[in-house]
Design a protein around this motif. Structure first.
Motif, mmCIF file in Angstrom:
data_model
loop_
_atom_site.group_PDB
_atom_site.id
_atom_site.type_symbol
_atom_site.label_atom_id
_atom_site.label_comp_id
_atom_site.label_asym_id
_atom_site.label_seq_id
_atom_site.Cartn_x
_atom_site.Cartn_y
_atom_site.Cartn_z
ATOM 1 N N MET A 134 0.817 -1.213 0.000
ATOM 2 C CA MET A 134 0.000 0.000 0.000
ATOM 3 C C MET A 134 0.847 1.258 0.000
ATOM 4 S SD MET A 134 -3.248 -1.119 2.206
ATOM 5 C CE MET A 134 -4.113 -2.621 1.727
ATOM 6 N N THR A 135 1.986 1.227 0.684
ATOM 7 C CA THR A 135 2.848 2.400 0.736
ATOM 8 C C THR A 135 3.307 2.826 -0.663
ATOM 9 O OG1 THR A 135 3.526 1.729 2.952
ATOM 10 C CG2 THR A 135 4.891 3.376 1.862
ATOM 11 N N PRO A 136 3.680 1.874 -1.552
ATOM 12 C CA PRO A 136 4.082 2.302 -2.892
ATOM 13 C C PRO A 136 2.970 3.054 -3.616
ATOM 14 C CG PRO A 136 4.774 0.050 -2.509
ATOM 15 C CD PRO A 136 3.894 0.422 -1.350
ATOM 16 N N ASP A 137 1.707 2.639 -3.449
ATOM 17 C CA ASP A 137 0.602 3.330 -4.113
ATOM 18 C C ASP A 137 0.283 4.660 -3.437
ATOM 19 O OD1 ASP A 137 0.180 1.428 -6.064
ATOM 20 O OD2 ASP A 137 -1.184 0.252 -4.829
ATOM 21 N N ALA A 138 0.266 4.665 -2.113
ATOM 22 C CA ALA A 138 -0.157 5.863 -1.384
ATOM 23 C C ALA A 138 0.938 6.920 -1.322
ATOM 24 C CB ALA A 138 -0.592 5.485 0.031
ATOM 25 N N GLY A 139 2.173 6.493 -1.419
ATOM 26 C CA GLY A 139 3.281 7.438 -1.280
ATOM 27 C C GLY A 139 3.579 7.717 0.184
ATOM 28 N N LEU A 140 4.657 8.432 0.415
ATOM 29 C CA LEU A 140 5.035 8.762 1.792
ATOM 30 C C LEU A 140 4.232 9.964 2.276
ATOM 31 C CD1 LEU A 140 8.898 8.242 1.618
ATOM 32 C CD2 LEU A 140 7.147 6.685 2.489
ATOM 33 N N PRO A 141 3.975 10.037 3.577
ATOM 34 C CA PRO A 141 3.276 11.206 4.129
ATOM 35 C C PRO A 141 4.021 12.502 3.808
ATOM 36 C CG PRO A 141 3.390 9.459 5.766
ATOM 37 C CD PRO A 141 4.246 9.018 4.614
ATOM 38 N N LYS A 142 3.240 13.576 3.676
ATOM 39 C CA LYS A 142 3.831 14.897 3.412
ATOM 40 C C LYS A 142 4.789 15.270 4.550
ATOM 41 C CE LYS A 142 2.402 19.772 2.946
ATOM 42 N NZ LYS A 142 2.712 20.167 1.561
ATOM 43 N N GLY A 143 5.996 15.669 4.183
ATOM 44 C CA GLY A 143 6.971 16.079 5.187
ATOM 45 C C GLY A 143 7.685 14.919 5.860
#
Lengths: 311, 311
Positions: free
Chosen positions: A297-306
């Motif tokens: 899921m992290t690859p699709d959602a991306g890292l949190p802003k900041g």
């Protein structure tokens, strides 16, 4: 170059090139395996299970096991692991130069008999034979017993916790450096993970090994968290969740490396793995196995802003 | 009939009929909402967020909010919740007979201004006005403040933990019965969940409310486990993971009710919810929202062999 000034807090042991690739129908080419392993190493992965030493007629995906082990050992600072089901496999893996052998020993009698036609006690004798061979040929090589079906079995259902701990202890007594616990079929829950790893660590101390969790019912990361809480510091996972026992779309087998690394890094637990680069390591995997579903899921959602990874 | 002889250990608050349905494009018919709510109740769900009292031109999916609340209150032993963004919504929800109101109050100033054009402090005054109305009209009705973006925000990035705890406390001081914490955008990690809920419970005691976790980066159940460890006993989740902020296939927004119930029941933590029946409650959801993707791994994988739910 990785910054080795600060020691990582956990060891993520990537099992995709073995566990993942032997679970899919397609065979990844040897050249593509090399590229994938290179990308994993570039991301900071320090231990990789790269092959399984089984007869090629049973698992054609692993026919190049020796070649892959030899290639992987060119990378400095990476522990190259190989799965060996028996003494013959161990001979081949040692000859190829593997740094660490892992042997699957099933705590479920039903599973052990169905899978390798041996009782768990017979498998302990196999561990003993392999440990002896290792002592003779390559005493620096580590031997791990992975206690499979440690949290339950699709054949026999419940697996007694006493049986699991007894078997893990017998394997260490037979010469394994460590015994880890595997949730082979995705039955584990966090309370059980805590109970079993607490007992394992009480019995075996520094010989207590890795947590190998599956995400079959969505509990993979929760179970890893439970194991972390009990002091476990080595975790098996697979890039893209490749392998394990996938059911439907979304229900991956192995814990997804990318999500596991994100969980630990977000918690401030250092993995030594670069999140952007481990996501990038999906590219050579996807190229080498066209059409295969990758989870995470992290690859699709991306890292949190900041979000900033600690050095 | 449910067996009420043994009190469940946790309260699973199903948010699908509100959070889920307002996040999808299609509008479920009122009759289909009734059938879905019936199935949830039949499975043992004791609290359901059934509607949002917002203008129908903004959210046509919620145009029948009053009718749905009225219908749901026919079920005995079920707490019927409604989301209210403001005083006008609260008036309508109370008139319809809702048992519990939940109000979203964003800890991120950027998110609050962008979303409702009010500062968090203005929203506290709205909580105060709603609490006063509740005291006059229906003193038995509970009011919950759901502190959204409590673990981070896609607009402002990090949200200071002090801001979150301060806002949660102000809401309770303004008359909310409880303040819960919501991981609106799926940024939370287990260490952060532990820190924040520990502080929340230290500050607010019995006025500390639910954990509303998302599964955007796969950490939903791990975060629920972390909250459980800190003493949280109410958990929001959504059948089929409907709603939240879905990204790609498999990356659901809300924590999946079916998987959450499985995790707790497998741990021996009683939810009061029948696993077979909660999985069966996906059927009226699927019928009422044809073509909509439903998430959840336990429904696909099935229960472990020999798994017996505690009574």
């Amino acid at each position: 170059m990785l910054n080795h000034s600060s020691q990582p807090d956990v060891l993520i042991s990537e099992v995709g090139p073995r566990d993942g690739l032997q679970s899919v129908k397609a065979t990844m080419s040897t050249a593509d395996k090399f590229k994938w392993i290179d990308a994993l190493v570039a991301a900071g992965v320090r231990e990789i299970e790269v092959a399984s030493f089984v007869p090629a007629r049973l698992l054609p995906q692993m026919a190049d096991a020796a070649e892959v082990v030899k290639y992987a050992t060119r990378h400095p600072n990476v522990t190259v692991m190989a799965l060996v089901p028996n003494l013959r496999g161990a001979q081949a893996a040692l000859a190829a130069g593997a740094h660490k052998l892992t042997m699957p020993v099933s705590a479920s009698r039903a599973h052990s008999l169905a899978n390798v036609r041996k009782t768990p006690e017979d498998m302990v004798e196999e561990v003993r034979a392999i440990a002896r061979l290792r002592d003779e040929l390559a005493p620096a090589v580590k031997l791990e017993a992975g206690i499979s079906t440690a949290f339950g079995c699709t054949l026999q259902g419940e697996v007694a916790e006493d049986d699991v701990i007894r078997l893990a202890t017998l394997c260490v007594q037979a010469g394994a450096n460590e015994s880890g616990l595997s949730d082979t079929v995705g039955y584990a829950n966090p309370a059980q993970v805590r109970r079993l790893f607490r007992r394992l660590r009480q019995e075996l101390g520094e010989h207590a090994g890795a947590a190998h969790m599956h995400n079959t019912r969505g509990l993979g990361l929760a179970n890893c968290l439970a194991a972390w809480d009990e002091g476990v510091r080595t975790f098996d996972s697979s890039l893209g969740g490749l392998g394990g026992c996938p059911y439907a779309p979304g229900a991956s087998g192995n814990v997804v490396t990318e999500d596991l690394v994100f969980m630990f890094e977000a918690m401030g637990v250092r993995t030594g793995i670069d999140l952007a680069k481990i996501v990038a390591a999906r590219e050579p995997l996807a190229v080498g196995l066209p059409g295969e579903a990758l989870y995470g899921m992290t690859p699709d959602a991306g890292l949190p802003k900041g979000f900033a990874q600690q050095p």
